[in-house]
Design an enzyme around this catalytic site. Structure first.
Site, PDB file in Angstrom:
ATOM      1  N   HIS A 103       0.823  -1.221   0.000  1.00 39.38           N
ATOM      2  CA  HIS A 103       0.000   0.000   0.000  1.00 39.38           C
ATOM      3  C   HIS A 103       0.855   1.269   0.000  1.00 39.38           C
ATOM      4  O   HIS A 103       0.497   2.283   0.603  1.00 39.38           O
ATOM      5  CB  HIS A 103      -0.955   0.011   1.199  1.00 39.38           C
ATOM      6  CG  HIS A 103      -1.893  -1.152   1.248  1.00 39.38           C
ATOM      7  ND1 HIS A 103      -3.049  -1.198   0.499  1.00 39.38           N
ATOM      8  CD2 HIS A 103      -1.843  -2.318   1.938  1.00 39.38           C
ATOM      9  CE1 HIS A 103      -3.678  -2.346   0.734  1.00 39.38           C
ATOM     10  NE2 HIS A 103      -2.962  -3.036   1.596  1.00 39.38           N
ATOM     11  N   ASN A 136     -10.353  -3.516   1.549  1.00 41.70           N
ATOM     12  CA  ASN A 136      -9.919  -3.542   0.153  1.00 41.70           C
ATOM     13  C   ASN A 136     -11.120  -3.302  -0.754  1.00 41.70           C
ATOM     14  O   ASN A 136     -12.264  -3.316  -0.291  1.00 41.70           O
ATOM     15  CB  ASN A 136      -9.267  -4.882  -0.207  1.00 41.70           C
ATOM     16  CG  ASN A 136      -7.831  -4.985   0.273  1.00 41.70           C
ATOM     17  OD1 ASN A 136      -7.161  -3.983   0.511  1.00 41.70           O
ATOM     18  ND2 ASN A 136      -7.354  -6.206   0.418  1.00 41.70           N
ATOM     19  N   TYR A 180       0.076  -4.795  11.539  1.00 36.50           N
ATOM     20  CA  TYR A 180      -0.117  -3.384  11.178  1.00 36.50           C
ATOM     21  C   TYR A 180       0.500  -2.431  12.208  1.00 36.50           C
ATOM     22  O   TYR A 180       1.276  -1.544  11.838  1.00 36.50           O
ATOM     23  CB  TYR A 180      -1.604  -3.095  10.944  1.00 36.50           C
ATOM     24  CG  TYR A 180      -2.054  -3.458   9.551  1.00 36.50           C
ATOM     25  CD1 TYR A 180      -2.421  -2.498   8.638  1.00 36.50           C
ATOM     26  CD2 TYR A 180      -2.093  -4.789   9.133  1.00 36.50           C
ATOM     27  CE1 TYR A 180      -2.819  -2.820   7.346  1.00 36.50           C
ATOM     28  CE2 TYR A 180      -2.481  -5.140   7.847  1.00 36.50           C
ATOM     29  CZ  TYR A 180      -2.842  -4.147   6.957  1.00 36.50           C
ATOM     30  OH  TYR A 180      -3.221  -4.489   5.677  1.00 36.50           O
TER      31      TYR A 180
END
EC number: 1.11.1.6
Length: 491
Positions: free
Chosen positions: A58, A131, A341
């Protein structure tokens, strides 16, 4: 925020006024520079450190601010602070992105798209790390680094490698559902404004009494779905590689605010017991005929950032950023993302990444979490940094609201096999594509144009994968791909 147009006295980074920002201290008009010139040294040193690590995935993206509005009550499902009453509005920041591309890659490249939102509630930040496809390439988190490596550059040539790409996919065929999404026209959306968002993962929405339901979230664009063909996407890559970024910024600047309507699919624990599909399998959807969509809200993007780096590049989203009334499910890929993350944010931005204004919660109070690099708050002043008996009223706690979920089983190493069930939903997608003229042809042509560069062994394995989806798909793909393979590579 300071007035950007107000004239000010120019200073060095330490605040000392500087006579001329473009001059340097020297010995005579043509002599050597002086090391004592702090302004010059500090300017160069900061310049050398302007870039932080780009996201491993990303990396290329764009973003904006907006708000969410609850349009329909869902208090029967969750105690979420965003959902207290119809009409309630919650501020948010959004970031769109490609997945595999580098920071300088083209917006219109064939790739899934990330669609992340951070909602600023009075009981914490709630992040949707979604997504634009409802499924993904894998269901075992151990495969994620391996898969992403195949989308990156070859360790020897430093080039994108067709063999790596298709060798992985044909060897891990649970990916076929997502591959068909990717190589249809859905893999090249016209703009960020014209694509949907999906949680993909299953979450739990909970009530204070410990009852819960399993849910998946869908966000449907109010601008209408719109995609590029392969030829249109290739032209845009050349003509304007930043098209999606430009389109989003300009639409908001002109007052054409994009919006999305939000829906939830709901399954009770009892329904899950009888459901055909494994709700923790990221390669599967919940068929809407069986689990209908229930509308609950709408979000709108209406403000561009003032500074991209500060507000979008440093925005840090994670599926582990949750609020009361929402819990993760046992989806193994989701469970891995809960760690991964925040871990990458600590690497990219530092351990205090949640002190950065765009990431800062509205009402955070945690005096036991302090210090560390780049602490830019008052660091909780003189408050004790442990549970102090001398200050028993320093903080209060809340009643636990965790879902009453029970699991039983032995600890074991599990690699889920690919079965005939993994081809059922892709076969249905092939049928859906057949309802719109040209879509099956585009899918076959798009795959063939990419696959033709792979070795014969890998091509054959890939034909086998798509034949298991549908005999016609496998046959047409073989015929079109082999026609594009150079004669020298057909052996």
């Amino acid at each position: 925020m300071p007035d950007q147009k107000k004239q000010r006295v120019y200073t060095d980074g330490n605040g000392r006024p500087i006579e001329n920002p473009k001059a340097s201290q020297r010995v005579g008009s043509n002599g050597p520079l002086l090391l004592q010139d702090f302004h010059l040294i500090d300017l160069l040193a900061h310049f050398d450190r302007e870039r932080i690590p780009e996201r491993v995935v990303h990396a290329k993206g764009a973003g904006a601010y907006g708000f969410f509005e609850l349009t329909d009550p869902v208090d029967d499902l969750t105690s979420n602070p965003m959902f207290r009453h119809v009409g309630q509005k919650t501020k948010l920041v959004c970031r769109f992105s490609t997945v595999g591309g580098e920071k300088g890659s083209a917006d219109s490249a064939r790739d899934p798209r990330g669609f992340a939102l951070k909602f600023y509630t009075d009981e914490g930040n709630w992040d949707w790390v979604f997504n634009n496809t409802p499924i993904f390439f894998l269901r075992d988190p151990s495969k994620f680094p391996m898969f992403i490596h195949t989308q990156k550059r070859h360790p020897q040539t430093n080039l994108k490698d067709t063999n790596m790409f298709w060798d992985y996919l044909s060897s891990n065929q649970e990916c076929v559902h997502q591959v068909m999404h990717l190589f249809s026209d859905r893999g090249t959306p016209y703009s960020y404004r014209h694509m949907n968002a999906y949680s993909g993962h299953t979450f739990k929405w909970t009530k204070p009494d410990g009852t819960y339901n399993y849910v998946q979230i869908h966000c449907k664009t109010d601008q209408g779905n719109k995609t590029f063909t392969a030829e249109e996407a290739a032209k845009m890559e050349s003509a304007n590689p930043d098209w999606h970024t430009e389109d989003l910024f300009n639409s908001i600047k002109k007052g054409e605010y994009p919006s999305w309507t939000c829906y939830v699919q709901v399954l009770s624990p009892e329904q899950v017991e009888k459901f055909r599909w494994n709700i923790f399998d990221l390669t599967k959807v919940w068929p809407q005929k069986e689990v209908p969509l229930r509308r609950f809200g709408r979000f709108t993007l209406n403000k561009n950032p003032e500074n991209y780096f500060s507000e979008i590049e440093q925005a840090a989203f994670s599926p582990s950023h949750l609020v009361p009334g929402v819990e993760p499910s046992a989806d193994p890929v989701l469970q891995a993302r809960l760690f991964s993350y925040p871990d990458t944010h600590r690497h990219r931005l530092g351990t205090n990444y949640q002190q950065i204004p765009v990431n800062k919660p509205l009402n955070a109070f945690n005096p036991f979490q302090r210090d560390g690099a780049m602490t830019v708050t008052d660091n909780y002043g003189s408050l004790p940094h442990y549970p102090s008996t001398s200050e028993p009223n320093l903080y209060t706690t809340v009643k636990p609201t965790q879902a009453k979920e029970t699991w039983h089983g032995a600890a074991e190493v599990v690699a889920l096999p690919v079965t005939d069930e993994d081809y059922v939903q892709p076969r249905a997608l092939w049928g859906v594509l057949g309802r719109t003229p040209g879509q099956q042809e585009h899918l076959v042509s798009n795959i063939a144009g990419h696959l033709c560069g792979a070795d014969k062994r890998i091509r054959e394995a890939t034909y086998g994968m798509f034949t298991r989806v549908h005999q016609d798909l496998g046959a047409r793909l073989r015929q079109e791909t082999e026609a594009k393979v150079p004669i020298s590579a057909r052996l």
